[in-house]
Write a protein that holds these residues in place. Structure first.
Motif, PDB file in Angstrom:
ATOM      1  N   HIS A 125      52.884  23.616 -10.083  1.00 25.82           N
ATOM      2  CA  HIS A 125      53.288  24.252  -8.818  1.00 25.82           C
ATOM      3  C   HIS A 125      52.561  23.607  -7.638  1.00 25.82           C
ATOM      4  O   HIS A 125      53.160  23.379  -6.580  1.00 25.82           O
ATOM      5  CB  HIS A 125      52.993  25.755  -8.857  1.00 25.82           C
ATOM      6  N   SER A 146      53.205  33.325  -8.103  1.00 28.71           N
ATOM      7  CA  SER A 146      54.439  33.200  -8.882  1.00 28.71           C
ATOM      8  C   SER A 146      54.754  34.533  -9.546  1.00 28.71           C
ATOM      9  O   SER A 146      54.147  35.557  -9.217  1.00 28.71           O
ATOM     10  CB  SER A 146      54.277  32.090  -9.920  1.00 28.71           C
ATOM     11  N   MET A 319      58.195  19.235 -10.609  1.00 24.86           N
ATOM     12  CA  MET A 319      56.771  19.542 -10.435  1.00 24.86           C
ATOM     13  C   MET A 319      55.968  19.175 -11.690  1.00 24.86           C
ATOM     14  O   MET A 319      54.795  18.809 -11.603  1.00 24.86           O
ATOM     15  CB  MET A 319      56.581  21.017 -10.062  1.00 24.86           C
TER      16      MET A 319
HETATM   17 ZN    ZN Z   1      56.182  29.017 -12.155  1.00 22.67          ZN
END
Ligand code: ZN
Ligand code: KG4
Length: 382
Positions: A125, A146, A319
């Motif tokens: 992330h 998150s 990511m």
């Molecule tokens: Zn995540």
């Protein structure tokens, strides 16, 4: 950071929750470049249950994986022969869901004779931001928000040094959005719909509590379960009194309580620790009000703020390719054939280290070879 793998293209695979993601990132002179990515989501299949059903998520990953990887290659305009490494989320996340991605990544690495890197979803992330804004400064503070995590992180080196400064003691911020959406009958996931409804509501309509903000509370920890309960009590009281629940006002007031605490504690940590750059990452970082208030408060405190575009905040394969690319550029050792999923992988383990250079080579070596620094971790092992 050394750049031993200049120009390497990394395939990243994500399957920790309800998004199947694949991304291709090239890293040159330490700078990552997003070539392309693709996503498949099982969110609609979970909506009627009000949250992610692990078995449904695993099955959906299995069904979507190869098509998603193929779509990422098409989107990037490269072929598998251009790829130099495979990175995969090996934790934290749902056990069965992680296993699908790890098994797929092992298969690709074995078939194409490439090194395999098991990487941390949370580091991913943060790494997403480098795809948009370039390499991070040597030291920065990350607010990771998150569905499963809410943490303040000190990031000294994205490839191998991330330290948790504080985290939620109960619900994650995204979880609070999802639970409040559920009690308001707004479906799953709750973040995007509350974000939208809050736009038309009054954030001052209800003064909801700000968890862990007392003078004796841990300054960098968070708590959102009391807030969720306060919203539930508010709705119940309105219904008992026969009043119409002003959903937009409740959404706006709830959201204000969340982002007020998140941004206040982040600015405080950066100021206390004399860290000049703040990164906000994770699915909740897509939230408009969080982005706006973070911008205002960081500017007022003289801090540089970096937030990836919303599409890179929620789970994706790019990511994971990005964190893999940083590990490859730093000369990190591959994970090898023993890699498995670890639902509780701590953020301090950016990548799980094995001893061998490629899956094929590692397969022929002792199955007992383990790294002393970051031993292979087992599900439920942390
Ligand atoms: Zn995540
Ligand atoms: O990072 P992510 O995609 O998956 C996890 O690793 O958990 O985050 C998903 C979470 C969900 O709880 C979702 O409701 C929340 O991020 N979210 C948002 C927004 N978009 C997604 N929360 C607030 N505002 C949004 N716009």
């Amino acid at each position: 950071m050394t750049n031993r793998n200049v120009g390497t293209i990394v395939l990243g695979i994500e399957s920790s929750c309800d998004e199947t993601g694949a991304g291709l990132v090239r890293i040159t002179d330490g700078a990552p470049e997003l070539l392309g990515h693709a996503l498949a989501s099982s969110q609609d299949e979970h909506a009627r249950f009000g949250g992610v059903v692990p078995e449904i998520a695993s099955r959906a990953h299995l069904e979507a994986m190869t098509a998603t990887v193929r779509a990422a290659f098409d989107n990037a305009g490269v072929g598998h022969r251009d790829v130099g490494a495979v990175a995969v989320t090996c934790g934290p996340g749902l056990a069965g869901a992680l296993l699908v991605g790890v098994a797929a990544a092992k298969a690709y690495a074995a078939a194409w004779d490439l090194p395999l890197y098991g990487v941390n979803h949370l580091a991913g992330h943060v790494a997403a931001d480098t795809l948009e804004h370039g390499v991070l400064p040597t030291l920065c503070l990350a607010l990771l928000v998150s569905g499963g995590h809410t943490q303040l992180l000190r990031v000294d080196d994205l490839a191998d040094s991330i330290t948790e400064l504080g985290s939620t003691v109960d619900d994650a911020a995204g979880e609070a959005y999802d639970k409040v959406a559920r009690l308001l009958g707004l479906g799953y996931p709750g973040g995007p719909v509350i974000d939208k409804l809050a736009h038309g509501g009054n954030p001052l309509a209800v003064r909801f509590p700000r968890g862990l903000t007392g003078p004796r509370d841990a300054p960098y920890d968070f708590s959102f379960s009391g807030l969720k309960t306060a919203v539930a009590r508010h709705v119940e009281a309105a219904e008992r009194a026969g009043r119409v629940v002003e959903v937009a006002d409740v959404c706006a007031s709830f959201q204000e309580a969340v982002v007020d605490v998140l941004t206040d504690k982040t600015v405080r940590a950066a100021t206390d620790l004399d860290i000049g750059t703040v990164v906000v990452a994770g699915g909740v970082a897509a939230n408009r009000r969080l982005r706006e208030l973070a911008e205002q408060r960081c500017a007022a405190a003289g801090l540089t703020l970096r937030v990836p575009r919303p599409g890179l905040c929620t789970d994706n394969g790019a990511m994971i390719a990005a964190v893999g690319a940083h590990v490859v550029a730093a000369g990190g050792a591959p994970s090898g054939a023993l890699l498995t999923g670890d639902p509780g992988l701590p953020v301090s383990v950016v990548h799980v280290v094995g001893e061998t250079a490629t899956w094929a080579a590692s397969h022929q070596r002792s199955t007992h070879e383990r790294s002393a620094t970051h031993p292979l971790r087992h599900p439920h092992g942390s």
